[in-house]
Motif scaffolding. Structure first.
Motif, mmCIF file in Angstrom:
data_model
loop_
_atom_site.group_PDB
_atom_site.id
_atom_site.type_symbol
_atom_site.label_atom_id
_atom_site.label_comp_id
_atom_site.label_asym_id
_atom_site.label_seq_id
_atom_site.Cartn_x
_atom_site.Cartn_y
_atom_site.Cartn_z
ATOM 1 N N ARG A 54 0.784 -1.185 -0.050
ATOM 2 C CA ARG A 54 -0.009 -0.068 -0.087
ATOM 3 C C ARG A 54 1.008 1.181 0.177
ATOM 4 N NH1 ARG A 54 -5.237 -1.778 2.574
ATOM 5 N NH2 ARG A 54 -5.838 0.432 2.545
ATOM 6 N N VAL A 55 0.320 2.390 -0.812
ATOM 7 C CA VAL A 55 1.336 3.609 -0.735
ATOM 8 C C VAL A 55 0.205 4.588 -0.480
ATOM 9 C CG1 VAL A 55 2.653 5.357 -2.033
ATOM 10 C CG2 VAL A 55 3.024 2.791 -2.279
ATOM 11 N N ALA A 56 0.157 5.457 0.516
ATOM 12 C CA ALA A 56 -0.775 6.358 0.996
ATOM 13 C C ALA A 56 -0.578 7.423 -0.111
ATOM 14 C CB ALA A 56 -0.460 6.761 2.265
ATOM 15 N N ILE A 57 -1.940 8.219 -0.464
ATOM 16 C CA ILE A 57 -1.911 9.396 -1.421
ATOM 17 C C ILE A 57 -1.552 10.449 -0.544
ATOM 18 C CG2 ILE A 57 -3.519 8.311 -2.901
ATOM 19 C CD1 ILE A 57 -5.601 9.963 -1.866
ATOM 20 N N ARG A 58 -1.074 11.642 -0.932
ATOM 21 C CA ARG A 58 -0.593 12.848 -0.408
ATOM 22 C C ARG A 58 -1.464 13.762 -1.264
ATOM 23 N NH1 ARG A 58 4.054 14.994 -0.980
ATOM 24 N NH2 ARG A 58 5.016 12.997 -1.064
#
Length: 467
Positions: free
Chosen positions: A182-186
């Motif tokens: 998972r990669v969090a959105i900024r």
């Protein structure tokens, strides 16, 4: 051993991308742009011929912000960068590793572009896009996904462009890489974006549940402090913890103005909500003066470079000035991102903290966002600026059949939304599972027949126009 290949053909295409809302950063407002597509045909030694693809938005007035150039002229520079790079990549027919092809051409690319008054950051755009397409074809030739292929250093990345590193530093960094699930959105808050109320920064319908926020600055410390105070009040209403980054896009003219802003962050209680959640400040001053402006005491805050990242030695130089980080953007080059991530890991082993951040020059749904997301998930970027879904309505004018093909191949990354298809965000995160498919983070290619040939500028920008 890394595989060797030869480039047999490179074709360029484009598609217009209308924006759903204006995107203002620094002194620039973008309402639409053209997305470039690259189709590379390579012969992999002993295996045959394969096709790879890449895509990237040709954003105006970012790669080159000189005031005397129009937005159209700066896009023309990117078109020339692609064309010059194609000639260089096709100039030899012999076999070599993917990275060696890049390394043997990047200096010639920068030199050739300089003769047309195209600066290094724009010069790197052409090789960056071609390298991605070549890597896609290479991975497809052996049926390997990006993450596994790079951990095995299938591209043959070595230290020939980074003499501060050893070959084994890069290979050891890569072999330890594991895909982030998972990669969090900024979430980007542009200078024209609404702050309060419905459609504002704290509206989950607007920010997609993001836990990270990237706030644009305009270079006036008083104006920026007032706007950050408003944003901080709104973000404080979120029912969960969050973090912020600040991006000046080169708008602070000198260290004095930057010092005024940092002093406000340190001392103004109205900015406490922002200051206590601030991760770093991005590219505060113009790239032209960055290397002559040591941060000194300002380095008590973490700073990164972005637009000043125009060469393989930019990160070591920035480190010497007090910067702690550097951005990763696939439009600046995937190999440079990997080299810089290796540096950050190696330097941090000494006890200090250095890092690579994930920034986004409006990567669009499809190849652009997928390949950039995969690059970040490889090098350990846990949260990344993602604004393509924010300023563009899903796949925009992409033909429905092509958009549906991407949805079918990547059902964890896209979702139906009414009559369209758009990025699927899960509790503020993007999922990377379907990117682990043979090739460079994509199970499908664009419908080449639905794309227009890349337009070529009619005239070059004369050297004597430079200021």
């Amino acid at each position: 051993m890394p595989l060797r290949l030869a480039v047999r053909d490179i074709a360029f295409f484009e598609r217009r991308v209308p924006f759903a809302k204006p995107f203002r950063f620094g002194a620039v407002v973008i309402n639409a742009s053209a997305q470039a597509f690259v189709r590379a045909e390579v012969e992999v030694e002993g295996k045959g011929t394969y096709v790879g693809a890449s895509a990237e938005l040709m954003a105006s007035k970012w790669f080159d912000k000189r005031a005397h150039l129009s937005p159209q002229q700066t896009v023309a520079e990117l078109r020339r960068s692609l064309a010059i790079a194609r000639d260089l990549y096709l100039s030899r027919s012999g076999f070599d590793t993917a990275f060696a092809l890049h390394a043997a051409r990047i200096a010639a690319q920068v030199e050739a572009c300089a003769k047309e008054d195209i600066p290094p950051l724009a010069a790197a755009f052409g090789p960056a896009e071609i390298d991605k397409a070549i890597l896609d074809a290479l991975l497809r030739s052996v049926g390997v996904n990006f993450f596994d292929g790079m951990s095995q250093n299938i591209a043959g990345i070595d230290a020939r462009l980074s003499p501060d590193l050893r070959d084994e530093d890069l290979s050891q960094f890569l072999v330890r890489r594991q895909r982030l699930a998972r990669v969090a959105i900024r979430h980007t808050v542009g200078l024209d974006d609404k702050v309060e109320g419905t459609g504002g920064v704290a509206d989950t319908g607007e920010n997609a549940g993001a836990r990270y926020f990237k706030l644009k600055l305009n270079g006036d410390p008083e104006h920026d402090a007032a706007r950050l105070t408003r944003i901080g009040k709104e973000l404080a209403t979120l029912p969960y913890d969050h973090s912020v980054t600040l991006d000046a896009n080169e708008q602070y003219a000198d260290l004095a103005g930057l010092s005024a802003l940092v002093d406000r962050l340190d001392r103004d209680s109205a900015l406490t909500s922002i200051a206590t959640r601030l991760l770093y400040i991005e590219q505060p001053m113009p790239r032209e003066i960055t290397r002559q402006s040591p941060l000194g005491g300002l380095a008590r805050r973490d700073f990164i470079i972005d637009e000043a990242d125009d060469s393989y030695d930019a990160f070591p130089a920035a480190r010497g000035l007090g910067y702690r980080g550097i951005s990763s953007k696939s439009c600046k080059g995937i190999y440079k991102s990997i080299v810089n991530a290796t540096r950050a890991a190696r330097w941090s082993a000494g006890g200090e903290r250095f890092f690579v951040s994930g920034e986004d020059l409006t990567c669009q749904a499809g190849l652009g966002v997928q390949q950039d997301l995969a690059l970040g998930a490889l090098i350990g970027v846990t949260h990344a600026e993602r604004n393509g879904h924010h300023y563009v309505d899903g796949f925009a004018d992409t033909p429905a059949a092509e958009a549906h093909a991407f949805l079918a191949a990547h059902p964890d990354l896209y979702a139906r939304d009414g009559n369209g298809i758009r990025l699927s965000i899960h509790d503020g995160d993007l999922l990377t599972g379907s990117l682990a498919t043979p090739g460079f983070a994509t199970g499908v290619h664009p419908d080449w027949s639905a794309l227009s040939p890349l337009k070529q500028p009619k005239t070059r920008i004369p050297k004597e126009q430079a200021i």
